[in-house]
Design a protein around this motif. Structure first.
Motif, short mmCIF file in Angstrom:
data_model
loop_
_atom_site.label_atom_id
_atom_site.label_comp_id
_atom_site.label_asym_id
_atom_site.label_seq_id
_atom_site.Cartn_x
_atom_site.Cartn_y
_atom_site.Cartn_z
N ALA A 165 0.79 -1.16 -0.12
CA ALA A 165 -0.02 -0.07 -0.13
C ALA A 165 0.98 1.29 -0.06
O ALA A 165 0.73 2.17 -0.69
CB ALA A 165 -0.80 0.04 1.14
N GLN A 166 1.94 1.35 0.82
CA GLN A 166 2.89 2.42 0.79
C GLN A 166 3.61 2.56 -0.47
O GLN A 166 3.77 3.85 -0.95
CB GLN A 166 3.89 2.26 1.88
CG GLN A 166 4.68 3.31 2.14
CD GLN A 166 3.98 4.51 2.76
OE1 GLN A 166 3.26 4.53 3.54
NE2 GLN A 166 4.11 5.66 1.91
N MET A 167 3.89 1.41 -1.53
CA MET A 167 4.59 1.59 -2.55
C MET A 167 3.34 2.27 -3.37
O MET A 167 4.06 3.10 -4.37
CB MET A 167 4.51 0.18 -3.13
CG MET A 167 5.98 -0.58 -2.62
SD MET A 167 5.99 -2.25 -3.02
CE MET A 167 6.37 -1.85 -4.94
N GLU A 181 4.34 0.38 -14.95
CA GLU A 181 5.24 -0.28 -14.33
C GLU A 181 5.20 -0.82 -12.94
O GLU A 181 5.74 -1.58 -12.41
CB GLU A 181 6.58 0.47 -14.49
CG GLU A 181 6.58 1.80 -13.99
CD GLU A 181 6.39 3.03 -15.04
OE1 GLU A 181 6.55 4.02 -14.76
OE2 GLU A 181 5.65 2.37 -15.99
N LEU A 182 4.03 0.05 -12.35
CA LEU A 182 3.94 -0.19 -10.87
C LEU A 182 3.28 -1.59 -10.49
O LEU A 182 3.56 -2.32 -9.64
CB LEU A 182 2.88 0.76 -10.29
CG LEU A 182 2.42 0.63 -8.87
CD1 LEU A 182 3.63 0.52 -8.00
CD2 LEU A 182 1.47 1.49 -8.44
N LYS A 183 2.31 -1.87 -11.68
CA LYS A 183 2.03 -3.22 -11.41
C LYS A 183 2.93 -4.46 -11.36
O LYS A 183 2.98 -5.37 -10.60
CB LYS A 183 0.74 -3.68 -12.56
CG LYS A 183 -0.54 -2.94 -12.52
CD LYS A 183 -1.31 -3.45 -13.63
CE LYS A 183 -2.67 -2.42 -13.55
NZ LYS A 183 -3.54 -2.84 -14.57
N GLU A 184 4.14 -4.20 -12.30
CA GLU A 184 5.09 -5.15 -12.50
C GLU A 184 6.06 -5.28 -11.07
O GLU A 184 6.40 -6.20 -10.40
CB GLU A 184 6.03 -4.86 -13.46
CG GLU A 184 7.22 -5.95 -13.63
CD GLU A 184 6.88 -7.33 -13.81
OE1 GLU A 184 7.64 -8.23 -13.54
OE2 GLU A 184 5.92 -7.57 -14.35
N GLU A 185 6.15 -3.91 -10.49
CA GLU A 185 6.87 -3.73 -9.07
C GLU A 185 6.11 -4.16 -8.04
O GLU A 185 6.82 -5.00 -7.20
CB GLU A 185 7.10 -2.14 -9.04
CG GLU A 185 8.03 -1.61 -9.88
CD GLU A 185 7.86 -0.06 -9.78
OE1 GLU A 185 7.44 0.48 -8.74
OE2 GLU A 185 8.63 0.68 -10.67
N ASN A 191 6.16 -11.67 -5.19
CA ASN A 191 6.89 -12.84 -5.31
C ASN A 191 8.01 -13.01 -4.28
O ASN A 191 8.32 -14.02 -3.65
CB ASN A 191 7.33 -12.83 -6.69
CG ASN A 191 6.36 -13.13 -7.76
OD1 ASN A 191 5.46 -13.62 -7.29
ND2 ASN A 191 6.59 -12.77 -8.79
N LYS A 192 8.78 -11.76 -3.75
CA LYS A 192 9.91 -12.00 -3.04
C LYS A 192 9.30 -11.96 -1.49
O LYS A 192 9.99 -12.82 -0.83
CB LYS A 192 10.55 -10.62 -3.04
CG LYS A 192 11.67 -10.34 -2.22
CD LYS A 192 12.70 -9.21 -2.51
CE LYS A 192 14.02 -9.37 -1.60
NZ LYS A 192 14.73 -7.85 -1.79
#
Length: 209
Positions: A165-167, A181-185, A191-192
Motif C-alpha cells: 500500500a505504501q508503494m 510499471e507499478l503493477k510489475e513492481e 513474489n519476493k
C-alpha cells in the motif's frame, strides 16, 4: 429505531445475502481456471486486458497455492482462535492484488476448522462493497472477518498489505497517477515476500484467546 441501528441492520442483510451466494475457495479457483482457458474474466466488462489479467492471476494463484509456507509459530497462533469465524472476501478474477492474497487466506484456513472461507464477486455485491471502501474506492480484494454465529463484523483487511500500500502511495506522490510499471513492481514485491507479510497481517487481525 436510530439511524445507526438501521444502518447496522442493512449491513447485516447485505452480509447475509452475500453469504447465501458465496462460493468456496476451491470453487473460485476452478472458476478462474476455466475463465482463463476460455479467455474471459469475471464481471460485466469483457475486455482483452481483463482476460489477460485473469490468465496471469490463474498462474500466480497456482504458484502461491504451492509456495506459501506457514511456520509452526504461525500455526500455533492460528490455533488460538477463540470462536468460529468466516472469511468473506470480495474480489474479481482480474484483480492483481488478489492473486497472492487469496491463497494466503486459504492457507490459514487449512490449519483450523474454525474458519469458513467464502468468496463473492465485487461487481455482484456493490452495496456491500460500498460499506467497506478504501479511501473512497471499491478496492479489492477486501476481506471481511465475521463471527460465524452472530455475523458480527470483527474486522476487515485489504486491498493489499501495508508495504505494498505504501508503494502505491509513494508512486502516486511521484507520478500523480498509477503508471503501468507499478503493477510489475508490486508483483515482484509479492513474489519476493512469498505471502509472509499478508499472513502476519491477517494473523494480527484474528480474534485470539
Amino acid at each position: 429505531m436510530s439511524v445507526s441501528t438501521i444502518k447496522e441492520k442493512t449491513v447485516r442483510e447485505l452480509i447475509d445475502n452475500a453469504l447465501s451466494q458465496a462460493i468456496s475457495y476451491g470453487d473460485y479457483r476452478a472458476m478462474v481456471n476455466q475463465l482463463a482457458l476460455e479467455g474471459k474474466a469475471t464481471g460485466p466488462n469483457q475486455t482483452e486486458a481483463l482476460a489477460n489479467y485473469t490468465m496471469l492471476n490463474d498462474r500466480r494463484m497456482k504458484r502461491f497455492d504451492k509456495t506459501v509456507k506457514v511456520s509452526d509459530a504461525q500455526i500455533e497462533t492460528i490455533k488460538k482462535l477463540d470462536r468460529k469465524i468466516t472469511f468473506l472476501v470480495l474480489t474479481e478474477s482480474w484483480c492483481g492484488d488478489a492473486s497472492p492474497s487469496l491463497p494466503v487466506m486459504n492457507k490459514i484456513t487449512e490449519h483450523t476448522e474454525k474458519i469458513d472461507f467464502k468468496v463473492v464477486l465485487r461487481d455482484e455485491h456493490e452495496a456491500l462493497m460500498n460499506r467497506f471502501l478504501t479511501n473512497g474506492a471499491m478496492s479489492i480484494p477486501k476481506l471481511i472477518i465475521l463471527d460465524s454465529e452472530t455475523k458480527e463484523v470483527l474486522g476487515d483487511w485489504g486491498p493489499r498489505p501495508q508495504p505494498a500500500a505504501q508503494m502505491v502511495l509513494d508512486h502516486k506522490a511521484q507520478y500523480g497517477k498509477i503508471m503501468p510499471e507499478l503493477k510489475e513492481e508490486l508483483q515482484q514485491w509479492y513474489n519476493k515476500d512469498k505471502g509472509q507479510t499478508i499472513l502476519n497481517e491477517l494473523l494480527a487481525s484474528l480474534p485470539l484467546k
